[in-house]
Design a protein around this motif. Structure first.
Motif, short mmCIF file in Angstrom:
data_model
loop_
_atom_site.label_atom_id
_atom_site.label_comp_id
_atom_site.label_asym_id
_atom_site.label_seq_id
_atom_site.Cartn_x
_atom_site.Cartn_y
_atom_site.Cartn_z
N VAL A 280 38.22 74.97 -38.60
CA VAL A 280 36.93 76.16 -38.46
C VAL A 280 35.62 75.56 -39.53
O VAL A 280 35.95 75.34 -40.68
N GLU A 281 34.91 75.65 -38.91
CA GLU A 281 32.86 75.68 -38.90
C GLU A 281 32.51 77.07 -39.78
O GLU A 281 32.39 78.45 -39.05
N PHE A 282 31.90 76.56 -40.81
CA PHE A 282 30.98 77.78 -40.84
C PHE A 282 29.77 77.51 -41.57
O PHE A 282 29.68 76.42 -41.75
N LEU A 293 31.43 79.66 -37.77
CA LEU A 293 30.43 79.18 -36.58
C LEU A 293 30.60 79.02 -35.07
O LEU A 293 30.41 79.48 -33.93
N GLU A 294 32.28 78.07 -35.66
CA GLU A 294 33.19 78.22 -33.96
C GLU A 294 34.49 77.56 -34.29
O GLU A 294 34.38 76.86 -35.93
N MET A 295 35.73 77.03 -33.65
CA MET A 295 36.96 76.13 -34.18
C MET A 295 37.05 75.26 -33.34
O MET A 295 36.22 75.74 -31.68
N ASN A 296 36.96 74.30 -33.83
CA ASN A 296 37.36 72.64 -33.45
C ASN A 296 38.69 72.96 -33.17
O ASN A 296 38.93 72.79 -33.89
N THR A 297 39.13 72.79 -31.90
CA THR A 297 39.82 73.19 -31.31
C THR A 297 40.66 71.61 -31.39
O THR A 297 41.74 70.71 -30.45
#
Ligand code: ADP
Ligand code: ADP
Ligand code: MG
Length: 506
Positions: A280-282, A293-297
């Motif tokens: 989970v990017e913040f 920001l986004e989640m890289n799965t």
């Protein structure tokens, strides 16, 4: 904590380069047979050489090979695999590929297709996170708004704003806009780039947070409802909105903020029923605010720094989770120990907008020593081609303190030898020695803002004849005990310690 023992037998690794090599290594330790795939351009690649079996799947262009779902599936079936690891990039965040693999009765070493879908479009992920109570950057999203409506929204948000691709990744389809006049062109440019890169022209706006740090949280969840976080990675050193240096712990966080961000990341993962490893990017501010920001799965490029400070092997844990095992620990068992830094060594030209470079690695001597790890998919003689990501290696340095890890990294970079292609090695050395990096204050704009101080003086490179002579010396020197004339004359070619092109030795 017990070592995971998975029941999986044989894995198709649907990727190439260093991450394929990394996954093969985990397979070997777990007793899982590793089946590599390769394109016509990769017949001699290291992941092919290391695997137990390797299957040619198509032409050099990714669409013909590493993105070719039918061919990948055929390779998995033909060789009798019971699971597929997608690595990062390529099809790792493809809902369709995950579904196809699972539909064929194989285990997918990654999150479920539903979680990939929910987090795959940034605008939808933002909406979902807002509902889950995770803070997002103020923004504007609409699939039908006119440019005039985007303009009104941007004025309301307040400039500067960022135009971002809804389907984005890898730093593509992003524009920073400082005033209304520049907005129409930025929207058009971002849409064009997004259409080309992701086949989806949709864009949205976010408030551009000027003094920002990229801090991300590694999460891990099993199929039995346990979700933990493995602390943070600081990834603010970026060019073209893509990371170059990552570290853990983040110099920005204190215990309270770390706990808050960890809890938010776990919340985000739970909100989509997440299983396996994800990030989970913040965006975090010096004031202690943070926004999703986004989640890289998928597994992240920079996962080794987390492995270094937690002592865990994320890829082995991915296999354990995919096999249905429960996580062998709880949140309260996990600690950060010491400090780790990763540098991404790229064939690219920092003096020319970091554009990718190509060439044959005439000589690549990676660093080694206590606390040093090198993840690479290439060795001397291999070629960096136009077809794929130009990363040569990831160098990871770990020590008990941040200062110690920095010193180790500086020494490792000084030891690294690469001949044959333009690289960012000298740039990395300058960055690791910069007072702002030493102070832990590098933010996401730092590299662009200080580029001139991070570029080595334009030292003339030796010509090809000299490089050829060097290689001849090095090869002849293999196994010889008598000193050659060149080493007696103090020629740098005979030295493998700390010598590098265009750089004073430190
Ligand atoms: P990380 O967030 O793990 O640091 P990067 O952004 O560097 O990852 O991307 C890892 C790799 O995946 C790179 O090769 C990058 O070009 C590729 N990549 C990431 N996201 C996408 C995407 N949405 N589409 C295509 N390639 C992507
Ligand atoms: P990608 O999918 O391409 O990785 P991200 O949304 O993660 O896209 O953004 C990439 C980088 O751009 C971030 O790591 C961060 O440095 C910067 N960035 C993204 N959104 C913002 C924002 N709202 N304000 C400031 N910087 C941002
Ligand atoms: Mg990102």
């Amino acid at each position: 904590m017990n070592e995971p023992a998975t029941t999986l037998r044989q894995c198709l690794i649907a990727n190439r380069g260093e991450i394929a090599v990394r996954v093969i290594r985990a397979c070997r330790e777990l007793g899982i047979r590793a089946v590599a795939v390769y394109s016509e351009a990769d017949a001699q690649a290291q992941h092919v050489r290391l695997a137990d079996e390797a299957i040619l799947i198509g032409g050099a262009a990714p669409a013909e090979s590493y993105l070719n779902i039918p061919r990948l599936l055929e390779a998995a079936r033909q060789s009798g695999c019971d699971c597929v690891h997608p690595g990062y990039g390529f099809l790792s965040e493809s809902e369709a590929f995950a579904e196809t693999v699972i539909g064929a009765g194989l285990r997918w070493v990654g999150p479920g297709p539903e979680a990939i879908r929910l987090m795959g479009v940034k605008t939808e992920a933002r909406a979902l996170m807002q509902r889950a109570g995770v803070p997002v950057v103020p923004g504007f999203q609409s699939d039908t708004a006119s440019d005039a409506e985007f303009r009104t929204a941007a004025v309301e948000i307040g400039f500067p704003v960022m135009v971002k691709a809804a389907g984005g990744g890898g730093g593509k389809g992003i524009r920073v806009v400082y005033d209304a006049a520049a907005l129409p062109e930025a929207l058009a440019g971002a849409r064009r780039e997004a259409q080309n890169a992701f086949g989806d022209p949709r864009v949205f706006l976010e408030k551009y947070i000027e003094t920002a740090r990229h801090v991300e949280i590694q999460v891990l969840a099993d199929q039995h409802g346990h979700t933990v976080h493995l602390f943070e990675r600081e990834c603010s050193a970026q060019r073209r909105h893509q990371k170059i240096v990552e570290e853990s712990p983040s110099p920005l966080l204190n215990e309270a903020l770390r706990a808050q961000m960890g809890a938010a990341a776990v919340e985000a993962a739970r909100a989509v029923g997440y299983v396996n490893a994800g990030t989970v990017e913040f965006i975090a501010t010096p004031e202690g605010d943070f926004y999703f920001l986004e989640m890289n799965t998928r597994l992240q490029v920079e996962h080794p720094v987390t492995e270094a400070v937690t002592g865990l092997d994320l890829v082995k844990l991915q296999f354990a989770v995919a096999a249905g095992e429960a996580l062998p620990f709880q949140q309260s068992d996990l600690r950060q120990r010491g400090h780790a830094i990763e540098c991404r060594l790229y064939a690219e030209d920092p003096a020319n907008h970091f554009l990718p470079a190509v060439g044959t690695l005439l000589r690549f001597i990676p660093p080694e020593g206590p606390g040093i790890r090198v993840d690479s998919g290439v060795q001397s003689g291999d070629t960096i081609s136009i077809h794929y990501d130009p990363m040569i290696a990831k160098i990871i340095a770990a020590d008990t303190t941040r200062a110690g890890a920095i010193r180790r990294m500086q020494t490792a970079l000084a030891q690294t030898v690469i001949l044959g292609t333009t690289t960012n090695l000298a740039f990395l050395r300058a960055l690791l020695a910069h007072p702002a990096f030493l102070a832990g204050t590098v933010d996401t704009r730092f590299v662009d803002a200080h580029l001139s101080t991070l570029l080595p003086d334009a030292a003339p490179l030796p010509d090809v004849a000299l490089i050829a002579a060097a290689l001849h010396d090095l090869h002849r020197g293999d196994g010889e005990t008598t000193q050659t004339a060149t080493s007696e004359s103090g020629s740098p070619w005979a030295r493998l310690d700390g010598f590098r092109l265009g750089q004073a030795s430190s």
